[in-house]
Design a protein around this motif. Structure first.
Motif, PDB file in Angstrom:
ATOM      1  N   VAL A  31       0.705  -1.363  -0.033  1.00  0.00           N
ATOM      2  CA  VAL A  31       0.021  -0.042  -0.191  1.00  0.00           C
ATOM      3  C   VAL A  31       0.670   1.381   0.055  1.00  0.00           C
ATOM      4  O   VAL A  31       1.868   1.486   0.840  1.00  0.00           O
ATOM      5  CB  VAL A  31      -0.841  -0.040   1.095  1.00  0.00           C
ATOM      6  N   ARG A  32       0.664   2.228  -0.922  1.00  0.00           N
ATOM      7  CA  ARG A  32       1.067   3.364  -0.822  1.00  0.00           C
ATOM      8  C   ARG A  32      -0.066   4.558  -0.616  1.00  0.00           C
ATOM      9  O   ARG A  32      -0.912   4.691  -1.573  1.00  0.00           O
ATOM     10  CB  ARG A  32       1.794   3.828  -2.323  1.00  0.00           C
ATOM     11  N   GLU A  33      -0.226   5.023   0.455  1.00  0.00           N
ATOM     12  CA  GLU A  33      -1.050   6.015   0.732  1.00  0.00           C
ATOM     13  C   GLU A  33      -1.233   7.067  -0.112  1.00  0.00           C
ATOM     14  O   GLU A  33      -0.426   7.504  -0.824  1.00  0.00           O
ATOM     15  CB  GLU A  33      -1.008   6.586   2.209  1.00  0.00           C
ATOM     16  N   GLY A  34      -2.765   7.421  -0.442  1.00  0.00           N
ATOM     17  CA  GLY A  34      -2.841   8.692  -1.281  1.00  0.00           C
ATOM     18  C   GLY A  34      -4.472   9.146  -0.885  1.00  0.00           C
ATOM     19  O   GLY A  34      -4.908   8.837   0.105  1.00  0.00           O
ATOM     20  N   ASP A  35      -4.972   9.865  -1.781  1.00  0.00           N
ATOM     21  CA  ASP A  35      -6.301  10.540  -1.818  1.00  0.00           C
ATOM     22  C   ASP A  35      -7.337   9.198  -1.778  1.00  0.00           C
ATOM     23  O   ASP A  35      -7.165   8.250  -2.539  1.00  0.00           O
ATOM     24  CB  ASP A  35      -6.702  11.270  -2.921  1.00  0.00           C
ATOM     25  N   GLU A  36      -8.341   9.303  -0.931  1.00  0.00           N
ATOM     26  CA  GLU A  36      -9.468   8.257  -1.063  1.00  0.00           C
ATOM     27  C   GLU A  36     -10.207   8.579  -2.070  1.00  0.00           C
ATOM     28  O   GLU A  36     -10.738   9.855  -2.390  1.00  0.00           O
ATOM     29  CB  GLU A  36     -10.275   8.793   0.397  1.00  0.00           C
ATOM     30  N   ALA A  37     -10.542   7.758  -3.244  1.00  0.00           N
ATOM     31  CA  ALA A  37     -11.177   7.737  -4.297  1.00  0.00           C
ATOM     32  C   ALA A  37     -12.328   7.037  -4.394  1.00  0.00           C
ATOM     33  O   ALA A  37     -12.767   6.718  -5.505  1.00  0.00           O
ATOM     34  CB  ALA A  37     -10.244   7.461  -5.581  1.00  0.00           C
ATOM     35  N   SER A  38     -12.818   6.569  -3.551  1.00  0.00           N
ATOM     36  CA  SER A  38     -14.240   6.076  -3.327  1.00  0.00           C
ATOM     37  C   SER A  38     -15.365   6.821  -3.230  1.00  0.00           C
ATOM     38  O   SER A  38     -15.284   8.195  -3.080  1.00  0.00           O
ATOM     39  CB  SER A  38     -14.155   5.080  -2.194  1.00  0.00           C
ATOM     40  N   CYS A  39     -16.514   6.102  -3.138  1.00  0.00           N
ATOM     41  CA  CYS A  39     -17.656   7.268  -3.269  1.00  0.00           C
ATOM     42  C   CYS A  39     -17.811   7.711  -1.825  1.00  0.00           C
ATOM     43  O   CYS A  39     -18.664   8.725  -1.656  1.00  0.00           O
ATOM     44  CB  CYS A  39     -19.135   6.517  -3.767  1.00  0.00           C
ATOM     45  N   LEU A  40     -16.970   7.203  -1.068  1.00  0.00           N
ATOM     46  CA  LEU A  40     -17.245   7.671   0.378  1.00  0.00           C
ATOM     47  C   LEU A  40     -16.516   9.283   0.767  1.00  0.00           C
ATOM     48  O   LEU A  40     -16.541   9.821   1.604  1.00  0.00           O
ATOM     49  CB  LEU A  40     -16.458   6.753   1.516  1.00  0.00           C
ATOM     50  N   ASN A  41     -15.794   9.544  -0.487  1.00  0.00           N
ATOM     51  CA  ASN A  41     -15.017  10.777  -0.366  1.00  0.00           C
ATOM     52  C   ASN A  41     -15.601  11.752  -1.560  1.00  0.00           C
ATOM     53  O   ASN A  41     -15.858  11.580  -2.717  1.00  0.00           O
ATOM     54  CB  ASN A  41     -13.654  10.565  -0.835  1.00  0.00           C
ATOM     55  N   LEU A  42     -16.366  12.962  -1.139  1.00  0.00           N
ATOM     56  CA  LEU A  42     -17.031  13.599  -1.997  1.00  0.00           C
ATOM     57  C   LEU A  42     -16.053  14.844  -2.936  1.00  0.00           C
ATOM     58  O   LEU A  42     -16.536  15.395  -3.924  1.00  0.00           O
ATOM     59  CB  LEU A  42     -18.092  14.560  -1.222  1.00  0.00           C
ATOM     60  N   ASN A  43     -14.722  14.973  -2.537  1.00  0.00           N
ATOM     61  CA  ASN A  43     -13.686  15.413  -3.068  1.00  0.00           C
ATOM     62  C   ASN A  43     -13.250  14.893  -4.199  1.00  0.00           C
ATOM     63  O   ASN A  43     -13.370  13.644  -4.336  1.00  0.00           O
ATOM     64  CB  ASN A  43     -12.668  15.995  -2.128  1.00  0.00           C
ATOM     65  N   ALA A  44     -12.586  15.555  -5.167  1.00  0.00           N
ATOM     66  CA  ALA A  44     -12.086  14.794  -6.469  1.00  0.00           C
ATOM     67  C   ALA A  44     -10.515  14.236  -5.805  1.00  0.00           C
ATOM     68  O   ALA A  44      -9.821  14.978  -5.278  1.00  0.00           O
ATOM     69  CB  ALA A  44     -11.836  15.953  -7.609  1.00  0.00           C
TER      70      ALA A  44
END
Length: 348
Positions: A40-53
């Motif tokens: 795992v390399r952490e990054g932005d949450e890109a699932s539908c649980l995050n409203l931000n791009a």
């Protein structure tokens, strides 16, 4: 059956006997259990649980053969795509003496191929298959990740999956595995979850049933879809009220014509039936044309391998629109035919 994440990296292979012995795992309790580990390399949450791009989604490194035959692809030919190497293309082109291919392969030499969840790619990352995302490795060197495949409605939402070998080249400091997919017999999921949670508590393992994780993702999507459907249905119902107003005005403007028809022998009940047939036909034809246009608009969803559409609720919404429009048309016709139509004929 289960998806797990750890606080500390797991460097042992839990599919091997030595790895299970390290965590004092009983082979009998883990009969039929297999693991797919991810770096795992952490990054932005890109699932539908995050409203931000999401600008740089989380990267997962995996051995593609461990995922072979798993998950349904909407685009792409499978996990073997992650094995593709731009460097090999350049070497092949050089051997053949094809300078155009060599320049093309060399230009894309630092691209890493990735696969992600179709919903995350489209709605959270605002990308499509074939697009690239810019990253920076541990040494500060930029590289690109090209999306070459998409899986349908999966528990892999929110991240991009790349080949483990490419992951280690860019992030050698990310030791061990911090995410696990766990295959287990359906009648032993609870037992396996308890066993693993107890044995791997020192690395902070948190296990979630895959169905529960998928339900969490779908709950967000269903909330949006339900809201849009309610608003759309409300708009259609209000539109059917407008239809009643139009019918009322149309009939009022034709009172002279209707009075002539009564004068030559038509009964008021017959006129009402004719008006209902006339306007009901327009209502049905308009609804049918709207359904055809909507079917064309959602054709990709109709023929995709994603979750089935809510045909029952859609049918109820359309039936409500039809009934509501018919009721308003009937009410408008009754109101317009009230009173003495012969007075309208005298005015004519």
């Amino acid at each position: 059956a289960l998806i797990g994440e750890t606080t500390m990296p797991v460097v042992q292979d839990l599919n091997a006997k030595s790895g299970r012995e390290f965590f004092a795992l009983n082979e009998r309790e883990l009969a039929g259990v297999n693991f797919v580990p991810f770096r795992v390399r952490e990054g932005d949450e890109a699932s539908c649980l995050n409203l931000n791009a999401a600008q740089r989604p989380r990267l997962l490194g995996v051995k593609p053969e461990n995922l072979e035959g798993r998950f349904a692809f909407t685009k792409g030919e499978g996990w073997q795509l992650l094995r593709s190497s731009r460097r090999e293309e350049a070497q092949t082109s050089q051997a053949k003496g094809d300078q155009s291919l060599l320049r093309s392969a060399a230009t894309n030499e630092i691209e890493i191929l990735a696969i992600g969840d179709a919903n995350s790619i489209q709605w959270a990352m605002h990308k499509k298959v074939g697009d690239t995302i810019d990253y920076v490795d541990e040494r500060g060197q930029p590289f690109k990740v090209r999306i070459v495949g998409a899986v349908a409605n999966s528990i892999l939402q929110g991240q991009l999956i790349i080949d483990e070998a490419e992951f280690l080249k860019r992030f050698p400091g990310e030791s061990g595995y911090r995410m696990l997919l766990v295959d287990a017999p359906s009648n032993a999921v609870a037992q396996v979850s308890a066993t693993l949670s107890r044995a791997l508590q020192d690395v902070g393992l948190e296990l979630t049933p895959a169905a529960q994780r998928l339900d969490q993702f779908n709950a967000v999507q269903n909330t949006y879809l339900g809201t849009f459907q309610v608003l759309g249905g409300l708009g259609l119902l209000l539109g059917s009220v407008g239809l009643g107003i139009v019918v009322l005005r149309n009939v009022l403007e034709r009172r002279g014509e209707l009075a002539v028809m009564m004068a030559v022998g038509f009964r008021k009940r017959t006129l009402q039936r004719l008006l209902l047939i006339e306007n009901g036909t327009l209502l049905v034809v308009g609804l049918a044309l709207g359904m055809i246009a909507a079917a064309v608009a959602v054709a990709p969803a109709l023929f995709s391998v994603s979750a089935p559409l809510p045909y029952a609720s859609l049918a109820l919404t359309l039936a409500a629109v039809l009934v509501n429009g018919a009721l308003w048309s009937w009410a408008a016709t009754r109101v317009a035919l009230r009173g003495d139509l012969l007075a309208a004929l005298r005015n004519e």
